[in-house]
Scaffold this motif. Structure first.
Motif, PDB file in Angstrom:
ATOM      1  N   ASN A  91       8.080  -7.801  10.104  1.00  0.00           N
ATOM      2  CA  ASN A  91       7.755  -6.603   9.338  1.00  0.00           C
ATOM      3  C   ASN A  91       7.021  -6.894   8.037  1.00  0.00           C
ATOM      4  O   ASN A  91       6.044  -6.216   7.701  1.00  0.00           O
ATOM      5  CB  ASN A  91       9.036  -5.807   9.062  1.00  0.00           C
ATOM      6  N   VAL A  92       7.482  -7.896   7.289  1.00  0.00           N
ATOM      7  CA  VAL A  92       6.794  -8.252   6.049  1.00  0.00           C
ATOM      8  C   VAL A  92       5.422  -8.839   6.364  1.00  0.00           C
ATOM      9  O   VAL A  92       4.427  -8.528   5.687  1.00  0.00           O
ATOM     10  CB  VAL A  92       7.642  -9.234   5.212  1.00  0.00           C
ATOM     11  N   LEU A  96       1.907  -7.293   5.098  1.00  0.00           N
ATOM     12  CA  LEU A  96       0.923  -8.055   4.322  1.00  0.00           C
ATOM     13  C   LEU A  96      -0.451  -7.994   4.988  1.00  0.00           C
ATOM     14  O   LEU A  96      -1.472  -7.756   4.319  1.00  0.00           O
ATOM     15  CB  LEU A  96       1.387  -9.506   4.191  1.00  0.00           C
ATOM     16  N   GLY A  97      -0.474  -8.184   6.305  1.00  0.00           N
ATOM     17  CA  GLY A  97      -1.742  -8.089   7.027  1.00  0.00           C
ATOM     18  C   GLY A  97      -2.357  -6.708   6.918  1.00  0.00           C
ATOM     19  O   GLY A  97      -3.576  -6.568   6.739  1.00  0.00           O
ATOM     20  N   PHE A  98      -1.517  -5.676   7.008  1.00  0.00           N
ATOM     21  CA  PHE A  98      -2.000  -4.309   6.886  1.00  0.00           C
ATOM     22  C   PHE A  98      -2.578  -4.070   5.496  1.00  0.00           C
ATOM     23  O   PHE A  98      -3.622  -3.413   5.346  1.00  0.00           O
ATOM     24  CB  PHE A  98      -0.853  -3.335   7.152  1.00  0.00           C
ATOM     25  N   GLY A  99      -1.914  -4.602   4.468  1.00  0.00           N
ATOM     26  CA  GLY A  99      -2.393  -4.437   3.097  1.00  0.00           C
ATOM     27  C   GLY A  99      -3.763  -5.056   2.894  1.00  0.00           C
ATOM     28  O   GLY A  99      -4.650  -4.450   2.271  1.00  0.00           O
ATOM     29  N   ALA A 113       3.458  -5.305   1.600  1.00  0.00           N
ATOM     30  CA  ALA A 113       4.280  -6.188   2.429  1.00  0.00           C
ATOM     31  C   ALA A 113       5.753  -5.844   2.263  1.00  0.00           C
ATOM     32  O   ALA A 113       6.513  -5.798   3.238  1.00  0.00           O
ATOM     33  CB  ALA A 113       4.030  -7.649   2.049  1.00  0.00           C
ATOM     34  N   GLY A 114       6.162  -5.575   1.017  1.00  0.00           N
ATOM     35  CA  GLY A 114       7.546  -5.191   0.769  1.00  0.00           C
ATOM     36  C   GLY A 114       7.851  -3.784   1.244  1.00  0.00           C
ATOM     37  O   GLY A 114       8.922  -3.515   1.799  1.00  0.00           O
ATOM     38  N   VAL A 115       6.907  -2.873   1.049  1.00  0.00           N
ATOM     39  CA  VAL A 115       7.104  -1.467   1.445  1.00  0.00           C
ATOM     40  C   VAL A 115       7.291  -1.360   2.958  1.00  0.00           C
ATOM     41  O   VAL A 115       8.204  -0.677   3.439  1.00  0.00           O
ATOM     42  CB  VAL A 115       5.905  -0.612   0.988  1.00  0.00           C
ATOM     43  N   LEU A 116       6.425  -2.021   3.722  1.00  0.00           N
ATOM     44  CA  LEU A 116       6.502  -1.951   5.179  1.00  0.00           C
ATOM     45  C   LEU A 116       7.595  -2.857   5.748  1.00  0.00           C
ATOM     46  O   LEU A 116       8.043  -2.645   6.873  1.00  0.00           O
ATOM     47  CB  LEU A 116       5.157  -2.328   5.813  1.00  0.00           C
ATOM     48  N   LEU A 155      15.031 -11.477  -4.081  1.00  0.00           N
ATOM     49  CA  LEU A 155      14.190 -12.626  -4.403  1.00  0.00           C
ATOM     50  C   LEU A 155      12.710 -12.230  -4.462  1.00  0.00           C
ATOM     51  O   LEU A 155      11.954 -12.718  -5.306  1.00  0.00           O
ATOM     52  CB  LEU A 155      14.399 -13.724  -3.361  1.00  0.00           C
ATOM     53  N   TYR A 156      12.314 -11.313  -3.565  1.00  0.00           N
ATOM     54  CA  TYR A 156      10.919 -10.875  -3.517  1.00  0.00           C
ATOM     55  C   TYR A 156      10.523 -10.119  -4.783  1.00  0.00           C
ATOM     56  O   TYR A 156       9.446 -10.342  -5.341  1.00  0.00           O
ATOM     57  CB  TYR A 156      10.711  -9.992  -2.285  1.00  0.00           C
ATOM     58  N   LEU A 157      11.418  -9.235  -5.233  1.00  0.00           N
ATOM     59  CA  LEU A 157      11.139  -8.483  -6.455  1.00  0.00           C
ATOM     60  C   LEU A 157      11.019  -9.421  -7.655  1.00  0.00           C
ATOM     61  O   LEU A 157      10.159  -9.237  -8.521  1.00  0.00           O
ATOM     62  CB  LEU A 157      12.236  -7.450  -6.710  1.00  0.00           C
ATOM     63  N   ALA A 158      11.903 -10.413  -7.699  1.00  0.00           N
ATOM     64  CA  ALA A 158      11.865 -11.368  -8.803  1.00  0.00           C
ATOM     65  C   ALA A 158      10.560 -12.164  -8.803  1.00  0.00           C
ATOM     66  O   ALA A 158       9.987 -12.443  -9.856  1.00  0.00           O
ATOM     67  CB  ALA A 158      13.062 -12.320  -8.716  1.00  0.00           C
TER      68      ALA A 158
END
Length: 387
Positions: A91-92, A96-99, A113-116, A155-158
């Motif tokens: 999903n991430v 990312l690819g979609f973004g 990437a985080g939203v999807l 961790l991603y948000l950080a």
């Protein structure tokens, strides 16, 4: 606040008569009575309900923690990690690819990437409760994936914060990520080894004192979690995990039930307040493409998870459709993106994407047997019982 409760209740009553789930109706009530649509404006500023909304999220995840049994976690830890890891990679990675395919910019792609990639713990919890699937065998890996998802998000948000703010210090990002992980580790160790001590602290025959105690603990740890860079929701989940394994766990589960339902409704209502329908046409096609991509990735990850656990097509369909929802964490990323001055199309895209999936997810989950029939070996699949 009274109007918000009543509006949500009226729409939910109407919808239940025609078989619609409550979540999208609570959101619809917020849209119709918010500042972005003509007619009656019940709440002019969505921030007026911010604290109540946060409490709703805390209680939803606290309840989820109470239902999550550590024995199942210990027995299936490796499978849970594999299922959660596969879910995140699919999903991430797709997000990312979609973004990048949209061409809005690198920072925007990282946000997408985080939203999807991250599911909505609040909506998933509500779907599981509404459909009576908390006790189903496939619910354990669903909850496990949520936990892995939330740890990844912390961790991603950080890591994302210094990128969005223009900082070039990897050391600062590593410190923030380490702080978040360390705090989660402390909570996990307390849940694993501190059950007897916590049980003595929380135990009381007085229901009033018990309610005040568990509510105070859940909200306090949720607040401290944010200070450590961990989503308040996962902090509340960990408190539920601790208390659910104490001698008072069953009583707490019953006492928190009405609180969860009431403030959970306000959480979804407040989410609806933040959506401006007028911004959606600009990003309509991007939203529909992202929704299709998310559904495809969730079906694939559902099949992988079901095979890891030895489940059949109906369980695979339940996992796939339940995890489709996106919500509160996507809104956190939207807020970060707006503060960083990223592409103006990002905010309406996220709002539209989350709204569509918030409506679709409960509907898809309630009709998962349709998907089960077309999955490998699913010709004879029958609707899952709803209690």
């Amino acid at each position: 606040m009274g109007g918000a409760f009543l509006a949500a209740a009226v729409l939910a009553r109407v919808g239940s008569r025609i078989g619609l789930p409550t979540i999208p109706l609570f959101i619809l009530a917020g849209i119709l009575l918010g500042p972005h649509t003509p007619g009656i404006v019940l709440v002019a500023d969505p921030h007026d309900l911010e604290m109540l909304s946060a409490l709703g999220l805390v209680l939803l995840l606290f309840y989820l923690g109470l239902e999550f049994h550590l024995d199942g976690l210990k027995e299936g830890g490796r499978k849970m990690a594999l299922a959660g890891g596969a879910y995140i990679v699919l999903n991430v990675g797709a997000g990312l690819g979609f973004g990048f395919a949209l061409g809005w910019g690198t920072s925007e792609a990282l946000v997408l990437a985080g939203v999807l990639g991250i599911s909505s713990s609040a909506i998933i919890t509500k779907v599981l409760v509404d459909l009576g699937r908390i006790g189903n065998p496939e619910t354990q890996p669903i909850l496990g994936i949520i936990v892995v998802d939330d740890v990844f998000l912390a961790l991603y948000l950080a890591a994302l914060q210094p990128i969005l703010s223009g900082a070039d210090s990897l050391a600062a990002a590593a410190v923030d990520g380490g702080k978040a992980f360390g705090f989660l580790l402390v909570l996990a160790l307390a849940a694993r080894f501190g059950t007897k001590f916590i049980s003595k602290l929380i135990n009381t025959r007085d229901d009033e004192l018990l309610v005040i105690s568990f509510l105070g603990a859940a909200v306090l740890v949720a607040g401290i979690s944010e200070w450590f860079g961990v989503a308040d929701a996962i902090g509340a989940f960990m408190v539920g995990l601790m208390l659910g394994n104490t001698t008072s766990g069953e009583r707490i589960l019953k006492l928190v039930h009405p609180l969860r339902d009431a403030f959970g409704a306000i959480f979804f209502f407040a989410f609806g307040l933040s959506i401006n329908p007028g911004d959606l046409p600009v990003v309509l096609w991007a939203v529909l493409a992202a929704v299709a991509l998310t559904i495809a990735m969730n079906v694939l990850s559902g099949i992988i998870t079901a095979r890891l656990y030895g489940f059949g097509p109906q369980a695979a369909a339940n996992i796939s459709t339940t995890l489709v929802a996106r919500g509160e964490f996507a809104l956190i990323l939207a807020t970060m993106a707006a503060g960083a001055g990223l592409d103006e199309r990002l905010a309406p895209f996220i709002a539209g994407y989350v709204l569509v999936l918030a409506v679709l997810a409960p509907l898809m989950a309630g009709r998962s047997h349709w998907l089960a029939r077309i999955l490998p070996g699913g010709r004879g699949a029958t609707p899952a019982p709803i209690r």
